[in-house]
Write a protein that holds these residues in place. Structure first.
Motif, PDB file in Angstrom:
ATOM      1  N   GLY A 287      32.973  30.345  42.560  1.00 22.76           N
ATOM      2  CA  GLY A 287      32.176  29.483  43.431  1.00 22.76           C
ATOM      3  C   GLY A 287      32.819  28.123  43.632  1.00 22.76           C
ATOM      4  O   GLY A 287      32.915  27.622  44.762  1.00 22.76           O
ATOM      5  N   LEU A 288      33.290  27.511  42.543  1.00 19.20           N
ATOM      6  CA  LEU A 288      33.956  26.211  42.652  1.00 19.20           C
ATOM      7  C   LEU A 288      35.251  26.312  43.451  1.00 19.20           C
ATOM      8  O   LEU A 288      35.596  25.410  44.228  1.00 19.20           O
ATOM      9  N   LEU A 289      35.981  27.418  43.271  1.00 19.82           N
ATOM     10  CA  LEU A 289      37.241  27.590  43.991  1.00 19.82           C
ATOM     11  C   LEU A 289      37.003  27.848  45.476  1.00 19.82           C
ATOM     12  O   LEU A 289      37.772  27.389  46.330  1.00 19.82           O
ATOM     13  N   LEU A 290      35.959  28.573  45.802  1.00 20.39           N
ATOM     14  CA  LEU A 290      35.607  28.753  47.211  1.00 20.39           C
ATOM     15  C   LEU A 290      35.347  27.401  47.869  1.00 20.39           C
ATOM     16  O   LEU A 290      35.836  27.118  48.974  1.00 20.39           O
ATOM     17  N   GLN A 291      34.581  26.563  47.187  1.00 17.68           N
ATOM     18  CA  GLN A 291      34.303  25.229  47.732  1.00 17.68           C
ATOM     19  C   GLN A 291      35.573  24.415  47.866  1.00 17.68           C
ATOM     20  O   GLN A 291      35.769  23.700  48.862  1.00 17.68           O
ATOM     21  N   SER A 292      36.462  24.518  46.893  1.00 16.76           N
ATOM     22  CA  SER A 292      37.702  23.733  46.956  1.00 16.76           C
ATOM     23  C   SER A 292      38.583  24.177  48.121  1.00 16.76           C
ATOM     24  O   SER A 292      39.403  23.407  48.614  1.00 16.76           O
ATOM     25  N   ASN A 293      38.392  25.416  48.568  1.00 16.06           N
ATOM     26  CA  ASN A 293      39.133  25.924  49.728  1.00 16.06           C
ATOM     27  C   ASN A 293      38.414  25.647  51.044  1.00 16.06           C
ATOM     28  O   ASN A 293      38.866  26.084  52.114  1.00 16.06           O
TER      29      ASN A 293
ATOM     30  N   PHE B 286      37.064  35.297  49.304  1.00 14.93           N
ATOM     31  CA  PHE B 286      37.014  35.567  47.867  1.00 14.93           C
ATOM     32  C   PHE B 286      38.423  35.780  47.325  1.00 14.93           C
ATOM     33  O   PHE B 286      38.802  35.211  46.287  1.00 14.93           O
ATOM     34  N   ASP B 287      39.206  36.590  48.013  1.00 15.24           N
ATOM     35  CA  ASP B 287      40.564  36.884  47.557  1.00 15.24           C
ATOM     36  C   ASP B 287      41.430  35.626  47.547  1.00 15.24           C
ATOM     37  O   ASP B 287      42.282  35.457  46.661  1.00 15.24           O
ATOM     38  N   ASP B 288      41.243  34.731  48.508  1.00 15.41           N
ATOM     39  CA  ASP B 288      41.986  33.469  48.533  1.00 15.41           C
ATOM     40  C   ASP B 288      41.656  32.622  47.306  1.00 15.41           C
ATOM     41  O   ASP B 288      42.542  32.031  46.680  1.00 15.41           O
ATOM     42  N   ALA B 289      40.371  32.560  46.964  1.00 11.26           N
ATOM     43  CA  ALA B 289      39.957  31.801  45.793  1.00 11.26           C
ATOM     44  C   ALA B 289      40.524  32.418  44.525  1.00 11.26           C
ATOM     45  O   ALA B 289      40.994  31.712  43.622  1.00 11.26           O
ATOM     46  N   LEU B 290      40.508  33.735  44.466  1.00  8.70           N
ATOM     47  CA  LEU B 290      41.041  34.436  43.295  1.00  8.70           C
ATOM     48  C   LEU B 290      42.541  34.207  43.169  1.00  8.70           C
ATOM     49  O   LEU B 290      43.063  34.039  42.051  1.00  8.70           O
ATOM     50  N   ALA B 291      43.250  34.179  44.284  1.00  9.88           N
ATOM     51  CA  ALA B 291      44.697  33.934  44.260  1.00  9.88           C
ATOM     52  C   ALA B 291      45.002  32.536  43.722  1.00  9.88           C
ATOM     53  O   ALA B 291      45.960  32.340  42.961  1.00  9.88           O
ATOM     54  N   LYS B 292      44.179  31.557  44.106  1.00 14.12           N
ATOM     55  CA  LYS B 292      44.359  30.197  43.590  1.00 14.12           C
ATOM     56  C   LYS B 292      44.146  30.172  42.071  1.00 14.12           C
ATOM     57  O   LYS B 292      44.899  29.518  41.329  1.00 14.12           O
TER      58      LYS B 292
ATOM     59  N   GLN C 158      35.378  43.249  38.857  1.00 20.11           N
ATOM     60  CA  GLN C 158      36.590  43.915  38.380  1.00 20.11           C
ATOM     61  C   GLN C 158      37.835  43.107  38.735  1.00 20.11           C
ATOM     62  O   GLN C 158      38.754  42.961  37.917  1.00 20.11           O
ATOM     63  N   LYS C 159      37.889  42.580  39.941  1.00 20.56           N
ATOM     64  CA  LYS C 159      39.026  41.749  40.343  1.00 20.56           C
ATOM     65  C   LYS C 159      39.116  40.495  39.478  1.00 20.56           C
ATOM     66  O   LYS C 159      40.212  40.093  39.055  1.00 20.56           O
TER      67      LYS C 159
ATOM     68  N   PHE D 187      30.303  33.807  52.196  1.00 22.44           N
ATOM     69  CA  PHE D 187      31.750  33.886  52.315  1.00 22.44           C
ATOM     70  C   PHE D 187      32.185  35.323  52.592  1.00 22.44           C
ATOM     71  O   PHE D 187      31.409  36.273  52.434  1.00 22.44           O
ATOM     72  N   THR D 188      33.438  35.478  52.997  1.00 22.62           N
ATOM     73  CA  THR D 188      33.991  36.791  53.319  1.00 22.62           C
ATOM     74  C   THR D 188      34.816  37.317  52.148  1.00 22.62           C
ATOM     75  O   THR D 188      35.182  36.576  51.228  1.00 22.62           O
TER      76      THR D 188
END
Length: 408
Positions: free
Chosen positions: A229-235, A247-253, A400-401, A242-243
């Motif tokens: 959630g925090l990473l989504l906001q930072s992006n 989510f994948d962009d936040a996870l990559a960060k 899982q991701k 969100f899509t």
């Protein structure tokens, strides 16, 4: 599951933590850190299989409140006001019993969301009573029970104080927009914390994840909704809507920060010991923990990141086959009296969900009333977002991701 070794606690940190009052969230998060990532897989796999979902038509509940003045209330430990001189007494609850004539059996038997789900899922899936009229679960688990049809619809007309006094920031939530199945008991924030004795000010999530002087001195949270959630906001994305690509962009960060060594490990609330002792410089953190730590060291500070914070809540709900829904609604409404809510807030130190409670808290403890971690102002609530309600398949896939990156 492979557990990341816990950093040994310094004597200084041990002394600080030993002096802290144990909060409901402290207890819950500590338990959750050790069990949730294991439990989540099994619970998620079982939480919506065919034959378990119920509806108001397939599972009919009878309300006996008119004839039976009783109520079985299950809550988390240390999550209601207690008389310090006699810990067997709970002043606000005792006052409700005396005022209403409803005998309340209050049980502190919820220690972990997934664990409690496991306790009641067989009965609720089969439309059988759990012997509980009122339960308190964290918003994401509350959403799951709503999705499964395991809850009774609340009569908002019988809860005028809730209608009048529920904070605007906790209305119209994605998982229960009309508030038909859940009412917030307490709430909290997920943001950033740092120890000013060992580092300078931190204002953003990106600083936390990239600043060279913090490398290896940062922890993130083992709960997917908080960290992602925090990473989504930072992006620049909205965690409440969100899509999959976002989510994948936040996870990559997050994965980049793990691979680079910026993040030392993922924690439950045990980050508090390391932050207090200076073993870590900064972390993702829960507001209630930092409220307690900052009482002993004002240089331990909670930060609302410039991109925003995650707002979470623990919610009152009435399960199917509970026989005293009317009595439960009476108790819920009672706790939305601002004076009553202020008494609870003074003890539990989480965000009070009741409008008007801050003015009442000023009569009890002016310092508490002025604390934005208990009574946040518009500058905080305007940046607060809940995490999007997920369907079963998406929830399982995202968990899982996330676990793959966390290393669990």
């Amino acid at each position: 599951m492979r557990k990341t070794p816990r950093t040994p606690m310094s004597p200084e940190a041990s002394a600080v933590i030993a002096a802290l009052p144990l909060s409901r969230r402290t207890l819950m998060r500590g338990t959750l850190a050790s069990s949730a990532l294991v439990a989540a897989g099994g619970a998620l796999a079982a939480c919506g299989t065919e034959g378990q979902t119920q509806t108001a038509e397939t599972c009919v509940s009878e309300d006996l409140s008119g004839a039976e003045k009783t109520l079985a209330f299950s809550n988390w430990p240390l999550y209601i006001d207690v008389d310090e001189a006699d810990e067997s007494k709970r002043p606000t609850l005792d006052a409700f019993i005396a005022k209403s004539g409803i005998a309340v059996t209050y049980t502190e038997d919820i220690n972990d969301n997934n664990e409690f789900f496991g306790k009641v899922q067989n009965q609720l899936a089969a439309c059988q009573p759990t012997d509980r009229d009122l339960i308190v679960l964290t918003d994401w688990m509350a959403a799951r029970l709503i999705r499964l049809g395991w809850l009774q619809k609340l009569d908002r007309a019988k809860m005028p104080a809730v209608e009048k006094n529920l904070l605007p920031s906790l209305r119209n939530r994605a998982f229960d927009p009309a508030g038909e199945y859940s009412v917030p008991w307490q709430a909290g924030l997920t943001g950033i914390a740092y120890n000013g004795d060992v580092t300078g000010e931190i204002r953003t999530v990106d600083e936390l994840l990239t600043r060279p002087d913090l490398k290896g001195k940062v922890t993130a949270l083992s709960e997917m909704r908080d960290t992602i959630g925090l990473l989504l906001q930072s992006n620049g994305h909205d965690p409440s809507n969100f899509t999959a690509a976002q989510f994948d962009d936040a996870l990559a960060k997050l994965e980049k920060a793990v691979t680079s060594g910026q993040i030392r490990r993922f924690t439950g609330n045990d980050y508090a010991t390391e932050l207090a002792g200076g073993d870590i410089a900064a972390c993702m953190a829960w507001s209630g923990d930092i409220f307690q730590l900052s009482a002993d060291n004002e240089k331990v500070r909670f930060v609302v990141p410039e991109s925003g914070v995650i707002l979470f809540s623990d919610d009152l709900q009435v399960p199917n086959k509970a026989a005293h829904k009317g009595n439960a609604e009476a108790l819920i409404d009672y706790y939305y009296d601002p004076a009553v809510a202020a008494e609870v807030a003074a003890y539990v130190n989480y965000i009070c969900p009741v409008e008007g409670a801050r003015a009442e808290a000023e009569k009890i403890d002016p310092e508490l009333a002025a604390n934005p971690l208990v009574f946040p102002d518009e500058t905080v609530t305007s940046k607060a977002k809940g995490f999007m309600a997920l369907d079963e398949a998406t929830e399982k896939a995202y968990e899982q991701k996330f676990r793959a990156v966390v290393g669990a």
